[in-house]
Design a protein around this motif. Structure first.
Motif, PDB file in Angstrom:
ATOM      1  N   LEU A   1       0.846  -1.188   0.000  1.00  0.00           N
ATOM      2  CA  LEU A   1       0.000   0.000   0.000  1.00  0.00           C
ATOM      3  C   LEU A   1       0.883   1.239   0.000  1.00  0.00           C
TER       4      LEU A   1
ATOM      5  N   GLN B   1      -2.327   6.021  -1.333  1.00  0.00           N
ATOM      6  CA  GLN B   1      -3.561   5.239  -1.163  1.00  0.00           C
ATOM      7  C   GLN B   1      -4.083   5.315   0.266  1.00  0.00           C
TER       8      GLN B   1
ATOM      9  N   GLN C   1      -5.723   8.753   0.813  1.00  0.00           N
ATOM     10  CA  GLN C   1      -6.990   8.865   0.091  1.00  0.00           C
ATOM     11  C   GLN C   1      -8.058   7.944   0.680  1.00  0.00           C
ATOM     12  N   LYS C   2      -7.633   6.870   1.333  1.00  0.00           N
ATOM     13  CA  LYS C   2      -8.578   5.983   2.025  1.00  0.00           C
ATOM     14  C   LYS C   2      -9.360   6.751   3.084  1.00  0.00           C
TER      15      LYS C   2
ATOM     16  N   HIS D   1       0.918   7.466  -9.484  1.00  0.00           N
ATOM     17  CA  HIS D   1       0.242   7.092  -8.240  1.00  0.00           C
ATOM     18  C   HIS D   1      -1.024   7.925  -7.979  1.00  0.00           C
TER      19      HIS D   1
END
Length: 379
Positions: A144, A148, A151-152, A173
């Protein structure tokens, strides 16, 4: 500034639209300088104010600055702008104006770092996070990325880059914005033989992001409205460091801060690896790695003596002379003639230490005046 406050303009750039801020300005997250109060004052003026997590070795220290930021943001800005809110429909109890900047190689070097990074994202719900050196990090266990993970939790991710190759990696990315740091910048950045000028880099990266609509900002030597107007000719905004270092809310040491407002010019700024080579020898825990082990700083006796010499010559001096002992003593004595004072090439246009709120509005006003003047040049 009351008249300016009462006549707020809403700037329309891809950056202001994506990040829901009034101005195309970021205050750079400078380690040891950018705390909660400075960030909040920039936010109140309409920019995106960043708190520096730095190497992210002390989460309690960061959370203290987050609390300061939150408390300051609760306070009314001025009598004139109590109801001033560019984006009133976007307020959410789950997310504030909080924005935090991290140094990649040290912040996420351990599983604990990743765990605490996720804790900050989950607990404090920052609006945005910024990473640099490098901007993209991958978790060794689950593949991960730091992008990411941010943004999660609905945090926008800002990648600071110094080269086209780094920008390509950031675009791959799917970051939410890219800051193009030029060699003119103060503080850490790519070695001068690897870096680029801010405007050339920002202009080329802007072309690369046309299809993805990723906002691009310039960083390096930008301290006033004329510089912001110049940046807006090639990209979507500016990240400003040295000018906010020279603000009353800055956490930086006042002895070195005063060096910023002396009679400097861009000739007095150098990008060098000398200070990092010395500091890496003194610091047993965190050492700045290649290719980020260079800083933009004011010239002094140390840079004058060693910048033109090889790293081997400097290493020999550190091993066989009193250089390290003398440098450490100079650090304790706060001697700017020996110790590094971080500054970008725009430092020569900073004349006084002022409040960040007023500085931000002055930059805006001068940028507007500059753009109006440029319009009058084409008849």
């Amino acid at each position: 500034m009351s008249e300016t406050n009462m006549n707020r303009r809403l700037w329309k750039t891809p950056f202001t639209a994506a990040f829901r801020v009034r101005l195309p300005i970021i205050s750079a997250p400078m380690a040891g300088v950018s705390g909660g109060l400075l960030a909040a004052r920039v936010c109140k003026a309409g920019g995106l104010g960043m708190i520096a997590a730095g190497h992210f070795q002390d989460i309690d220290k960061l959370e203290k600055q987050i609390t300061i930021f939150q408390e300051e943001m609760k306070m009314k800005k001025t009598d004139d702008d109590e109801n001033d809110d560019a984006f009133p429909t976007d307020k959410s109890p789950e997310q504030s104006e909080l924005a935090i900047g991290f140094i990649g190689f040290s912040s996420l070097s351990t599983p604990r770092g990743w765990k605490e990074y996720e804790y900050v994202l989950k607990t404090h719900r920052p609006k945005a996070v910024q990473f640099f050196a490098p901007s993209i990090m991958m978790h060794s266990d689950n593949a991960l990325s730091n992008v990411q993970l941010a943004q999660k939790y609905n945090a926008k991710f800002i990648a600071q880059v110094g080269s086209i190759s780094e920008a390509k990696e950031a675009i791959k990315h799917k970051v939410n914005a890219i800051i193009c740091q030029g060699s003119e910048a103060g503080g850490h950045g790519l070695r001068r033989e690897l870096g680029n000028s801010a405007m050339a880099l920002a202009s080329q990266v802007s072309k690369m992001t046309t299809a993805t609509n990723i906002p691009v900002l310039a960083a390096g030597g930008i301290v006033n409205g004329r510089h912001l107007a110049s940046a807006l000719c090639v990209c979507d905004g500016a990240s400003i460091g040295t000018r906010y270092w020279a603000c009353s809310e800055s956490q930086g040491n006042q002895v070195f801060q005063q060096e910023l407002i002396k009679k400097n010019s861009c000739d007095d700024v150098i990008r060098t690896t000398v200070f990092d080579q010395i500091q890496n020898e003194l610091n047993s825990t965190i050492k700045w790695p290649y290719p980020y082990h260079s800083v933009g700083s004011l010239r002094n006796a140390t840079s004058s003596e060693w910048d033109g010499k090889t790293s081997e010559q400097l290493q020999h001096a550190m091993n066989d002379t009193e250089l390290l002992k003398d440098y450490k003593s100079a650090q304790q004595a706060l001697d700017p003639n020996v110790v590094c004072t971080l500054a970008g090439e725009g430092v020569g246009e900073i004349e006084r230490i002022e409040g960040a709120y007023d500085v931000t509005l002055m930059i805006e006003e001068e940028a507007i005046d500059t753009m109006n003047r440029l319009q009058g040049m084409c008849l």
